[in-house]
Every structure is written in structure tokens, then in C-alpha cells.
Design a protein around this motif. Structure first.
Motif, PDB file in Angstrom:
ATOM      1  N   ARG A  90       0.921  -1.431   0.021  1.00  0.00           N
ATOM      2  CA  ARG A  90       0.002   0.149  -0.044  1.00  0.00           C
ATOM      3  C   ARG A  90       0.872   1.161  -0.041  1.00  0.00           C
ATOM      4  N   LEU A  91       0.650   2.172  -1.026  1.00  0.00           N
ATOM      5  CA  LEU A  91       1.401   3.347  -0.975  1.00  0.00           C
ATOM      6  C   LEU A  91       0.789   4.458  -0.933  1.00  0.00           C
ATOM      7  N   VAL A  92       0.937   5.448  -0.038  1.00  0.00           N
ATOM      8  CA  VAL A  92       0.141   6.441   0.391  1.00  0.00           C
ATOM      9  C   VAL A  92       0.882   7.550   0.151  1.00  0.00           C
ATOM     10  N   PRO A  93       0.344   8.294  -0.959  1.00  0.00           N
ATOM     11  CA  PRO A  93       1.024   9.727  -1.372  1.00  0.00           C
ATOM     12  C   PRO A  93       0.849  10.998  -0.545  1.00  0.00           C
ATOM     13  N   ASP A  94       1.811  11.338   0.112  1.00  0.00           N
ATOM     14  CA  ASP A  94       1.623  12.560   0.805  1.00  0.00           C
ATOM     15  C   ASP A  94       2.331  13.898   0.278  1.00  0.00           C
ATOM     16  N   ALA A  95       1.509  14.674  -0.004  1.00  0.00           N
ATOM     17  CA  ALA A  95       2.039  15.870  -0.949  1.00  0.00           C
ATOM     18  C   ALA A  95       2.375  16.961  -0.064  1.00  0.00           C
ATOM     19  N   VAL A  96       3.507  17.526  -0.101  1.00  0.00           N
ATOM     20  CA  VAL A  96       4.009  18.683   0.468  1.00  0.00           C
ATOM     21  C   VAL A  96       3.681  19.840  -0.304  1.00  0.00           C
ATOM     22  N   PRO A  97       2.852  20.998   0.203  1.00  0.00           N
ATOM     23  CA  PRO A  97       2.765  22.097  -0.616  1.00  0.00           C
ATOM     24  C   PRO A  97       3.839  22.795  -0.963  1.00  0.00           C
ATOM     25  N   ALA A  98       3.846  23.336  -2.280  1.00  0.00           N
ATOM     26  CA  ALA A  98       4.958  24.042  -2.900  1.00  0.00           C
ATOM     27  C   ALA A  98       4.486  25.150  -3.642  1.00  0.00           C
ATOM     28  N   ARG A  99       5.593  26.184  -3.695  1.00  0.00           N
ATOM     29  CA  ARG A  99       5.483  27.189  -4.684  1.00  0.00           C
ATOM     30  C   ARG A  99       5.252  26.669  -6.179  1.00  0.00           C
ATOM     31  N   LEU A 100       4.322  27.076  -6.609  1.00  0.00           N
ATOM     32  CA  LEU A 100       3.956  26.558  -8.007  1.00  0.00           C
ATOM     33  C   LEU A 100       4.038  27.487  -9.113  1.00  0.00           C
ATOM     34  N   SER A 101       4.655  27.371 -10.199  1.00  0.00           N
ATOM     35  CA  SER A 101       4.591  28.469 -11.458  1.00  0.00           C
ATOM     36  C   SER A 101       3.848  27.367 -12.408  1.00  0.00           C
ATOM     37  N   ALA A 102       3.463  28.137 -13.519  1.00  0.00           N
ATOM     38  CA  ALA A 102       3.074  27.590 -14.716  1.00  0.00           C
ATOM     39  C   ALA A 102       4.018  26.716 -15.450  1.00  0.00           C
ATOM     40  N   ARG A 103       5.057  27.314 -15.431  1.00  0.00           N
ATOM     41  CA  ARG A 103       6.492  26.857 -16.164  1.00  0.00           C
ATOM     42  C   ARG A 103       6.920  25.440 -15.259  1.00  0.00           C
ATOM     43  N   LEU A 104       6.955  25.632 -13.998  1.00  0.00           N
ATOM     44  CA  LEU A 104       7.371  24.205 -13.266  1.00  0.00           C
ATOM     45  C   LEU A 104       6.364  22.947 -13.414  1.00  0.00           C
ATOM     46  N   LEU A 105       4.868  23.630 -13.356  1.00  0.00           N
ATOM     47  CA  LEU A 105       3.932  22.621 -13.497  1.00  0.00           C
ATOM     48  C   LEU A 105       3.933  22.020 -15.043  1.00  0.00           C
ATOM     49  N   ALA A 106       4.243  22.749 -16.240  1.00  0.00           N
ATOM     50  CA  ALA A 106       4.264  22.192 -17.300  1.00  0.00           C
ATOM     51  C   ALA A 106       5.281  21.453 -17.392  1.00  0.00           C
TER      52      ALA A 106
END
Length: 181
Positions: free
Chosen positions: A147-163
Motif C-alpha cells: 500500500r503506497l500512500v502519497p503525501d504531498a507537501v505544498p510547494a510554490r507553483l508556477s506555470a513553467r514548473l507545472l508544465a
């Protein structure tokens, strides 16, 4: 022939855009703190990741913690001091993975650690933009019996980073679907 190529390119671009919108709108949140797993894995590379993993370990949410992708020059005592974690906690419960240089390597490091400890449940901690690709890499190597439980840490996001991350995610998913681990 040219019209077919143009239409194909447009369809491909539309598919990428639709997938990108899905990717951004479905960015995960941190997993619930009440979830307990046998192990916690933190991928290095972003702020808040290691602190989140150590906090979860301190709270008794797992037996051990693997910090994957640690630079070879880092010594446990240095990290213990930086994180304000007693050395005996490092000795008993925190492992430093120094083999991984990228997300694919993290997946291999995680799989070896999970197998070594015979874990059936692991929490995977990384930045929210990175969690989908990291989960795919780990899942491809540890199999469905864990069982793998994804645990996302909030981060500073930009359109470039996300793309960029979405493109990497698509590329790796395609390779994994083709059997290229």
C-alpha cells in the motif's frame, strides 16, 4: 499529407492541454495525519519534505523513515543536528538513501528499502507537483502488494514548473506503459 500532419499536431496539442488542466486541477493535498504505515519515504529536493517525514515519524505514524536521494557527502549527524533530531533516533529509525540521483533512482531505492524491511505499507512524501510521477515510479518497482500512500507537501507553483513536471510525468508514464522501467 500536410493537412493530416497539422490536424495530428493540433490533436496532440489539445490532448496535452487537456491533460495539463487535469494534472493541475488534481494536484493532491497532504495525506491525513491519522494514517499509519510501516515506513515513510521522503524524496529530497524541495523545502518541507524532510521536516514533514520527520514530524510523521516523531508522531508515531511509522516505524522507520527513508530519506531517498541524499547527497553522498551528507553525514547522519549533520542532518540530525540540522533537523533537531536526537542521534539515537537516526541510529534506530532513519535511513539515508544515497544512491538515487533522480526520480527513477528514487523508485529503485524505495523498492530495495521496502523489500529489505518487508513492508506492506509506505507513505511517500514529496512536493505536490512531483507526487504523481514519484508515485508512478515507486509503484512500478514495488508492485501492487504494498500500500503506497502519497503525501504531498505544498510547494510554490508556477506555470513553467507545472508544465515541465507534467511533461516529465507523461514521458515516464509512456515509458512505464511500454515496459521500460
Amino acid at each position: 499529407m500536410t493537412a493530416v500532419l497539422v490536424r495530428s499536431a493540433m490533436l496532440l496539442a489539445l490532448a496535452w492541454i487537456a491533460g495539463f488542466v487535469w494534472f493541475v486541477l488534481s494536484l493532491p493535498e497532504p495525506a491525513a495525519d491519522n494514517i499509519r504505515t510501516e515506513g515513510i519515504v521522503v524524496l529530497t529536493g524541495g523545502p518541507g519534505r524532510i521536516a514533514r517525514g520527520v514530524d510523521l515519524l516523531r508522531a508515531g505514524k511509522a516505524e522507520r523513515l527513508l530519506i531517498s536521494g541524499v547527497d553522498a557527502s551528507v553525514r547522519p549527524i549533520e542532518l540530525a543536528i540540522e533537523l533537531n533530531v536526537p542521534a539515537d533516533v537516526f541510529d534506530c529509525c532513519i535511513d539515508l538513501g544515497k544512491e538515487a540521483a533522480d526520480t527513477r533512482g528514487n523508485g529503485e531505492e524505495i523498492a530495495a528499502w521496502v523489500k529489505q524491511h518487508e513492508y506492506k505499507s509506505v507513505r511517500l512524501v514529496t512536493s505536490q507537483f512531483h507526487i504523481k510521477r514519484a508515485t508512478a515510479e515507486a509503484r512500478a518497482r514495488i508492485g501492487s502488494g504494498v500500500r503506497l500512500v502519497p503525501d504531498a507537501v505544498p510547494a510554490r507553483l508556477s506555470a513553467r514548473l507545472l508544465a515541465l513536471e507534467y511533461s516529465k510525468f507523461l514521458f515516464r508514464r509512456l515509458l512505464l506503459l511500454m515496459g521500460e522501467a
